[in-house]
Scaffold this motif. Structure first.
Motif, mmCIF file in Angstrom:
data_model
loop_
_atom_site.group_PDB
_atom_site.id
_atom_site.type_symbol
_atom_site.label_atom_id
_atom_site.label_comp_id
_atom_site.label_asym_id
_atom_site.label_seq_id
_atom_site.Cartn_x
_atom_site.Cartn_y
_atom_site.Cartn_z
ATOM 1 N N GLY A 127 -10.209 -7.615 27.211
ATOM 2 C CA GLY A 127 -10.462 -8.920 27.813
ATOM 3 C C GLY A 127 -11.851 -9.474 27.588
ATOM 4 N N ILE A 128 -12.696 -8.757 26.841
ATOM 5 C CA ILE A 128 -14.072 -9.203 26.604
ATOM 6 C C ILE A 128 -14.180 -9.728 25.181
ATOM 7 C CG2 ILE A 128 -16.511 -8.561 26.733
ATOM 8 C CD1 ILE A 128 -15.582 -6.053 28.264
ATOM 9 N N ASP A 129 -14.710 -10.914 25.037
ATOM 10 C CA ASP A 129 -14.868 -11.529 23.724
ATOM 11 C C ASP A 129 -15.705 -10.624 22.818
ATOM 12 O OD1 ASP A 129 -15.024 -14.829 22.626
ATOM 13 O OD2 ASP A 129 -16.042 -13.188 21.590
ATOM 14 N N TYR A 130 -15.188 -10.367 21.599
ATOM 15 C CA TYR A 130 -15.910 -9.503 20.672
ATOM 16 C C TYR A 130 -17.298 -10.045 20.336
ATOM 17 C CZ TYR A 130 -12.417 -5.976 19.432
ATOM 18 O OH TYR A 130 -11.564 -4.911 19.446
ATOM 19 N N ARG A 131 -17.414 -11.371 20.257
ATOM 20 C CA ARG A 131 -18.721 -11.936 19.913
ATOM 21 C C ARG A 131 -19.772 -11.569 20.973
ATOM 22 N NH1 ARG A 131 -18.413 -16.109 16.010
ATOM 23 N NH2 ARG A 131 -16.849 -15.402 14.520
ATOM 24 N N LEU A 132 -19.354 -11.543 22.233
ATOM 25 C CA LEU A 132 -20.281 -11.146 23.294
ATOM 26 C C LEU A 132 -20.672 -9.683 23.167
ATOM 27 C CD1 LEU A 132 -18.959 -12.908 26.533
ATOM 28 C CD2 LEU A 132 -21.100 -13.330 25.340
ATOM 29 N N ILE A 133 -19.692 -8.832 22.836
ATOM 30 C CA ILE A 133 -19.991 -7.407 22.657
ATOM 31 C C ILE A 133 -20.985 -7.216 21.527
ATOM 32 C CG2 ILE A 133 -19.008 -5.170 22.003
ATOM 33 C CD1 ILE A 133 -16.433 -5.989 23.427
ATOM 34 N N VAL A 134 -20.748 -7.919 20.421
ATOM 35 C CA VAL A 134 -21.662 -7.811 19.275
ATOM 36 C C VAL A 134 -23.060 -8.286 19.664
ATOM 37 C CG1 VAL A 134 -22.170 -8.713 16.975
ATOM 38 C CG2 VAL A 134 -19.856 -7.952 17.533
ATOM 39 N N ASP A 135 -23.160 -9.417 20.359
ATOM 40 C CA ASP A 135 -24.464 -9.938 20.774
ATOM 41 C C ASP A 135 -25.205 -8.941 21.666
ATOM 42 O OD1 ASP A 135 -23.982 -12.231 19.363
ATOM 43 O OD2 ASP A 135 -23.430 -13.441 21.108
ATOM 44 N N CYS A 136 -24.477 -8.343 22.607
ATOM 45 C CA CYS A 136 -25.103 -7.395 23.533
ATOM 46 C C CYS A 136 -25.504 -6.110 22.817
ATOM 47 C CB CYS A 136 -24.162 -7.091 24.702
ATOM 48 S SG CYS A 136 -23.884 -8.509 25.799
ATOM 49 N N LEU A 137 -24.695 -5.680 21.858
ATOM 50 C CA LEU A 137 -25.048 -4.488 21.089
ATOM 51 C C LEU A 137 -26.304 -4.742 20.254
ATOM 52 C CD1 LEU A 137 -24.384 -1.605 20.299
ATOM 53 C CD2 LEU A 137 -22.837 -2.489 18.532
ATOM 54 N N VAL A 138 -26.412 -5.942 19.686
ATOM 55 C CA VAL A 138 -27.622 -6.306 18.947
ATOM 56 C C VAL A 138 -28.847 -6.199 19.864
ATOM 57 C CG1 VAL A 138 -28.849 -8.226 17.853
ATOM 58 C CG2 VAL A 138 -26.461 -7.767 17.250
ATOM 59 N N GLU B 217 -11.979 -3.034 8.206
ATOM 60 C CA GLU B 217 -11.622 -4.452 8.107
ATOM 61 C C GLU B 217 -11.767 -5.145 9.455
ATOM 62 O OE1 GLU B 217 -7.958 -3.865 5.050
ATOM 63 O OE2 GLU B 217 -8.305 -5.863 5.855
ATOM 64 N N TRP B 218 -11.367 -4.433 10.496
ATOM 65 C CA TRP B 218 -11.485 -4.986 11.849
ATOM 66 C C TRP B 218 -12.962 -5.225 12.177
ATOM 67 C CZ3 TRP B 218 -7.931 -2.720 16.213
ATOM 68 C CH2 TRP B 218 -7.997 -3.532 17.347
ATOM 69 N N ILE B 219 -13.811 -4.233 11.863
ATOM 70 C CA ILE B 219 -15.248 -4.380 12.104
ATOM 71 C C ILE B 219 -15.799 -5.566 11.322
ATOM 72 C CG2 ILE B 219 -17.505 -3.284 11.795
ATOM 73 C CD1 ILE B 219 -16.064 -0.586 12.213
ATOM 74 N N ALA B 220 -15.350 -5.704 10.055
ATOM 75 C CA ALA B 220 -15.829 -6.804 9.220
ATOM 76 C C ALA B 220 -15.446 -8.163 9.789
ATOM 77 C CB ALA B 220 -15.284 -6.655 7.799
ATOM 78 N N SER B 221 -14.392 -8.201 10.602
ATOM 79 C CA SER B 221 -13.955 -9.477 11.168
ATOM 80 C C SER B 221 -14.853 -9.958 12.299
ATOM 81 C CB SER B 221 -12.514 -9.363 11.677
ATOM 82 O OG SER B 221 -12.441 -8.595 12.872
ATOM 83 N N ILE B 222 -15.692 -9.051 12.845
ATOM 84 C CA ILE B 222 -16.525 -9.440 13.989
ATOM 85 C C ILE B 222 -18.011 -9.228 13.736
ATOM 86 C CG2 ILE B 222 -14.692 -8.937 15.643
ATOM 87 C CD1 ILE B 222 -16.198 -6.359 16.359
ATOM 88 N N LEU B 223 -18.375 -8.493 12.694
ATOM 89 C CA LEU B 223 -19.775 -8.140 12.478
ATOM 90 C C LEU B 223 -20.456 -9.138 11.540
ATOM 91 C CD1 LEU B 223 -22.078 -6.088 12.938
ATOM 92 C CD2 LEU B 223 -21.235 -4.853 10.920
ATOM 93 N N PRO B 224 -21.555 -9.782 11.964
ATOM 94 C CA PRO B 224 -22.277 -10.693 11.068
ATOM 95 C C PRO B 224 -22.869 -9.946 9.873
ATOM 96 C CG PRO B 224 -22.988 -10.964 13.353
ATOM 97 C CD PRO B 224 -22.174 -9.722 13.302
ATOM 98 N N THR B 225 -23.146 -10.673 8.818
ATOM 99 C CA THR B 225 -23.803 -10.068 7.657
ATOM 100 C C THR B 225 -25.304 -9.971 7.846
ATOM 101 O OG1 THR B 225 -24.090 -12.198 6.582
ATOM 102 C CG2 THR B 225 -22.043 -11.000 6.109
ATOM 103 N N PHE B 226 -25.865 -10.710 8.811
ATOM 104 C CA PHE B 226 -27.305 -10.745 9.065
ATOM 105 C C PHE B 226 -28.091 -11.106 7.804
ATOM 106 C CE2 PHE B 226 -25.602 -7.699 12.202
ATOM 107 C CZ PHE B 226 -25.996 -8.344 13.363
ATOM 108 N N GLY B 227 -27.445 -11.882 6.912
ATOM 109 C CA GLY B 227 -28.114 -12.326 5.700
ATOM 110 C C GLY B 227 -28.043 -11.350 4.544
#
Length: 747
Positions: free
Chosen positions: A223-234, A266-276
C-alpha cells in the motif's frame, strides 16, 4: 563483504563504508597533509592533537541511525589489532606478511604516528573481540594494544601510501555477512533486463530522473507508493549521489530494493532512477546487485525507509505536513520502565515513558536530592502530553492507575472518615456544636475537577507528602486560581520550586492556609490548544519547568493494549515498595556525574548552535532528567545501571526536542529575535565545519542556517574561550581541539 563504519570526526555520526567511499577516503588531500604534519612533529601533545583532527574508521561495527552508542552497534565481524612503538613498521610487516595473509588478513597500514602498525582480521567463528585479539597476537608473536577491543573503537584514517595491504574482494566483495554497499562488478552481464532491441520501451537517456519500464509491475508495496520508498531510501543513504559515486550508489539502492521487488532486476529497474548514469551501466549495475548473496531478513535500513515512507504517505493523505521525529527511545530500558511500558501500544511508549514519573514520584515522602549546584530538590514532575486528537494520549491512564493503586487505597480510608465527619456535621442543628474535622486526614490522589479551596485543604492535610492529579485537559489548571489565566504560570512555577501557596479567607467555614506546594500532575492537550494555552508564558520560566512529550501516529503499527491484571500489579509492587520506603537525603554519585555530563552537553549544544532559546530551556530540563534518574535508581533498590543513564539522557533530549519543536518559533517571536524559522531545531554549527576551517567557512555555515554574519566573530570567540577550537594565526585558520573532538564519545 563486511559492514563497518566511518566518521568525519570523533564528534560526527557514523556512516557505512562502501568500496567507493573507502577509495575516496584514502585519496583525500586533507588526510595526506595532516599525516605529513604528524610525521614531522616531535611534540607528543601536538601529534595527539593532529591525530584527533583526522577522520576515522570503526572497523568493529556499524550503527543504527549512525549513532556510535553500544546499544546501536552491530558487530562487523572484524577485529582491529594495533602494534605500537614500532620504529620501522614497514619492515615489521614484511617479516609477518606471509603469515598474516595466511590468517586471512584484510587490511594492514602504518598508523598516523608512523610508529605503529595496524592490522585488521576477520573474527574467527565462536570468538569475541578479546578472544580474537589474543588469538592473532599469539599467532603473530606480537604484543598488541589491549584498548582496541571496544566495539566503538575508532581508527584514524591514513592516506593511500600508508596502506601496506588491502584484500578488497574479501572486504567488499560477495559475502553473505552483510548487505551490499560496495562498488559493483560492472563487467557482469545483465540478466533478465531489457536488451538493446527493447530500449525504445524505456524513458529517454538524458533525463536524470529517468526510470525503467513502468506499468508492468505494481506501483506500491504493501500500500506504499514505490516512489516514496525510493525517496526515503535515498535519504537513508545520505542523499543523491555525487557524480563520481553514482554507480556505487545505484548498486546499493538495488541491493536494498530487492527486498520489496521480489529480487527481480526488471522490477527494480521500473522504480529506480538512473541518477544520470548511462543506461547500459545502470542496467548492468542493477543486475550485478541481484546476483549477489542475499540475507533472508530485511535489513534495518530498508525497514526504516519503509516506515518513513508509510508515515509520509499517511501525512500526505491526511493533508498534513510531514512531522519531524523526536529522538528514538533506547532499545534497552531500565527494569521498571520495561514493565510499565510492556502493555502500552508501541507508538505511545515514548510519551508514556515520560508521563509515568509524576505518579511514581508521588510515593516519595520527605525525600530530597542534591543538585549539581549544591542546592537540594524534591522529585517534582509536571508532564504535558501534546498530540493530535485521538492519537492515544489516554494510553498513560492504565499504568498510572496501577502505580497509584496503593495511594488510592489509603485515600479511600481518609475519604470515608471525611464523609462521616461531613454527615455528622450536617446532622447537627445550627445552635449545636459541630464536630471537629479530623487532623490526620490525607488524600493524595485528587480528582481533576476541584476548587482552589479544596486544593489548598488537601495540601494542608498532606503535610510533606505530594498530591497527584491526572488532569484530563490542560485547561483544568485554570480553575485553581481565582484570577484565571493570569496566574496559571505562577502555580506551575510554585510547583517546581515547592513555593508557598494558599488562600486567605475570613469566613469561619472557609479554608485559610499557606503551605509548601507539593503537587505532581499530568495533563493532556491537542497541539493547537497547548500552543494557545502557553501563549504569553513562553519566556517567564513556565515552559522550562514542565516536561513535554508527544505521540507520533503510525497506522502501520497495531494499536493494541496488553493485559493489565493482578500479575502486572504484583510485578510492579517491589518497585513501588522501594519508593515508599525511601527517606531523607539520597545521593547517587553516578547520577550526579550524569547530571554534570548532561549540563556540559547542553551548554555545548547551545554554544555550538549559537541558540539562546535552547540555552534558556536546558537548565531545568537537566534537573528534570536527573530527577527521573534518581526515581529509577530508588525504584531499582538503590542500584545504578547503565540503562538508567541512557534513559535519562534520552529523556533530556526528547524533552528539549518537544519544547523546541512546539514552541521554538513562538519563543523567538516573543523575544523579538530576527530569526523566525518554523519548528526550529538545534544544530551544532561546529560539527558542520571541517576540523580545519576559516572564518569564511563559519560565515557560510551560519548563512545556511538562516543566521546573519554579524554574530560570527562573537561565536568564534565563544568557541575559542570554551576550548572547542584554537586559532592558527600563521595561516588564518581554526582547528578543533582535542577536548572538543573527545567530548562526543558519549553521544
Amino acid at each position: 563483504m563486511y559492514r563497518f563504519s566511518f566518521t568525519e570526526s570523533v564528534a560526527g555520526r557514523a556512516q557505512e563504508v562502501s568500496r567507493q567511499l573507502f577509495h575516496e577516503i584514502l585519496a583525500r588531500e586533507d588526510i595526506k597533509n595532516t599525516c605529513m604534519l604528524i610525521a614531522r612533529q616531535t611534540d607528543n601533545n601536538e601529534i595527539g592533537r593532529l591525530k584527533r583532527s583526522l577522520p576515522a574508521f570503526c572497523w568493529h561495527a556499524w550503527f543504527d541511525e549512525g549513532k556510535r552508542k553500544n546499544y546501536a552497534a552491530h558487530a562487523s565481524g572484524m577485529i582491529m589489532i594495533d602494534i605500537d612503538h614500532v620504529d620501522h613498521p614497514r619492515e615489521l610487516y614484511g617479516t609477518m606478511a606471509t603469515k598474516a595473509q595466511a590468517l586471512h588478513l584484510l587490511v594492514a597500514h602504518i598508523t598516523p604516528s608512523t610508529h605503529g602498525l595496524r592490522l585488521v582480521f576477520p573474527v574467527p567463528k565462536g570468538m569475541d573481540l578479546v578472544q580474537a585479539q589474543t588469538h592473532y597476537a599469539r599467532e603473530l608473536h606480537v604484543q598488541v594494544d589491549g584498548c582496541t577491543k571496544d566495539m566503538a573503537r575508532l581508527s584514524f584514517c591514513v592516506p593511500q601510501d600508508y596502506m601496506l595491504y588491502v584484500d578488497e574482494e574479501a572486504l567488499f566483495g560477495d559475502n553473505p555477512s552483510g548487505v551490499a554497499a560496495e562498488h559493483p562488478n560492472t563487467d557482469v552481464p545483465p540478466t533478465g533486463l531489457p536488451t538493446t532491441d527493447q530500449e525504445e520501451a524505456l524513458p529517454p537517456k538524458a533525463d536524470e530522473e529517468q526510470y525503467g519500464r513502468e506499468g508492468v509491475y505494481p506501483d506500491n508495496y504493501d500500500g506504499i507508493d514505490y516512489r516514496l520508498i525510493v525517496d526515503c531510501l535515498v535519504e537513508q543513504l545520505g542523499g543523491r549521489p555525487a557524480h563520481g559515486s553514482r554507480n556505487n550508489f545505484i548498486f546499493t539502492m538495488a541491493a536494498y530494493l530487492r527486498y520489496v521487488c521480489n529480487d527481480d532486476p526488471e522490477w527494480i529497474a521500473s522504480i529506480l532512477p538512473t541518477f544520470g548514469e548511462m543506461r547500459e551501466k545502470w542496467l548492468r549495475t542493477i543486475s550485478s546487485a541481484c546476483q549477489r548473496a542475499q540475507h533472508s531478513m530485511m535489513p534495518q535500513i530498508m525497514t526504516r525507509a519503509i516506515d518513513q515512507a508509510r508515515q509520509r504517505q499517511t501525512a500526505r493523505e491526511s493533508g498534513e505536513e510531514e512531522q519531524q521525529l523526536p529522538p528514538a527511545m533506547p532499545q534497552k530500558l531500565p527494569r521498571l520502565m520495561r514493565h510499565l511500558l510492556k502493555n502500552v501500544p508501541e507508538v505511545c511508549r515514548p510519551a508514556v515513558a515520560h508521563a509515568v514519573f509524576p505518579a511514581l514520584a508521588a510515593h516519595l515522602h520527605g525525600v530530597k536530592f542534591w543538585l549539581i549546584d549544591g542546592t537540594e530538590k524534591e522529585a517534582t514532575f509536571m508532564c504535558v502530553t501534546m498530540a493530535r486528537q485521538s492519537s492515544g494520549k489516554s494510553a498513560v491512564n492504565k499504568p498510572i492507575e496501577y502505580i497509584t493503586a496503593d495511594i488510592v487505597k489509603r485515600d479511600a480510608i481518609s475519604r470515608q472518615r471525611e464523609q462521616e465527619w461531613k454527615d455528622a456535621s450536617s446532622n447537627r442543628s445550627a445552635n449545636m456544636e459541630k464536630p471537629k474535622r479530623p487532623d490526620d486526614l490525607c488524600v493524595q490522589v485528587l480528582v481533576s475537577d476541584m476548587t482552589n479551596a479544596a486544593f489548598v485543604q488537601r495540601m494542608k492535610d498532606a503535610g510533606d507528602r505530594y498530591l497527584y492529579t491526572n488532569l484530563e485537559e490542560l485547561e483544568l489548571l485554570r480553575q485553581l486560581q481565582t484570577n484565571g489565566t493570569k496566574d496559571v504560570g505562577k502555580i506551575i512555577c510554585l510547583c517546581f520550586d515547592n513555593g508557598q501557596y494558599g488562600q486567605e479567607r475570613v469566613g469561619t467555614q472557609s479554608v485559610t492556609a499557606r503551605v509548601d506546594l507539593r503537587w505532581n500532575w499530568n495533563a493532556a492537550s491537542t497541539i493547537q490548544k497547548g500552543l494557545n494555552f502557553f501563549k504569553g508564558r513562553l519566556v517567564d520560566g513556565t515552559l522550562s519547568r514542565i516536561n513535554f512529550c508527544t505521540i507520533i501516529p503510525d497506522k502501520s503499527k497495531p494499536f493494541v493494549y496488553g493485559a493489565y491484571n493482578q500479575k502486572y500489579a504484583e510485578e510492579l509492587k517491589p518497585f513501588i515498595d522501594n519508593l515508599n520506603n525511601a527517606t531523607g537525603h539520597i545521593r547517587c554519585k553516578q547520577a550526579l556525574e550524569l547530571a554534570h555530563q548532561m549540563q556540559r552537553q547542553c551548554e555545548d549544544d547551545a554554544a555550538l548552535s549559537d541558540d539562546a532559546t535552547l540555552e534558556e530551556l536546558t537548565y531545568r530540563a537537566v534537573t528534570i532528567a536527573y530527577l527521573k534518574a534518581m526515581v529509577l535508581y530508588i525504584a531499582n533498590g538503590m542500584v545504578w545501571s547503565k540503562d538508567i543513564a541512557e534513559f535519562a539522557m534520552w529523556s533530556l533530549e526528547y524533552d528539549l526536542w518537544c519544547k523546541m519543536h512546539f514552541f521554538g518559533q513562538q519563543i523567538v517571536e516573543e523575544e523579538q529575535h530576527e530569526k523566525q524559522v518554523k519548528h526550529r531545531g538545534r544544530q551544532n554549527l561546529l560539527d558542520l565545519l571541517p576540523n580545519l576551517f576559516t572564518l569564511d567557512n563559519a560565515r557560510e555555515v551560519r548563512r545556511a542556517q538562516g543566521m546573519s554574519d554579524e554574530g560570527c566573530r562573537q561565536m568564534i570567540n565563544a568557541w575559542t574561550c570554551r576550548g572547542y577550537i584554537e586559532p592558527d594565526t600563521t595561516i588564518g585558520v581554526y582547528l578543533k581541539t582535542k577536548d572538543y573532538l573527545e567530548r562526543s564519545r558519549r553521544l
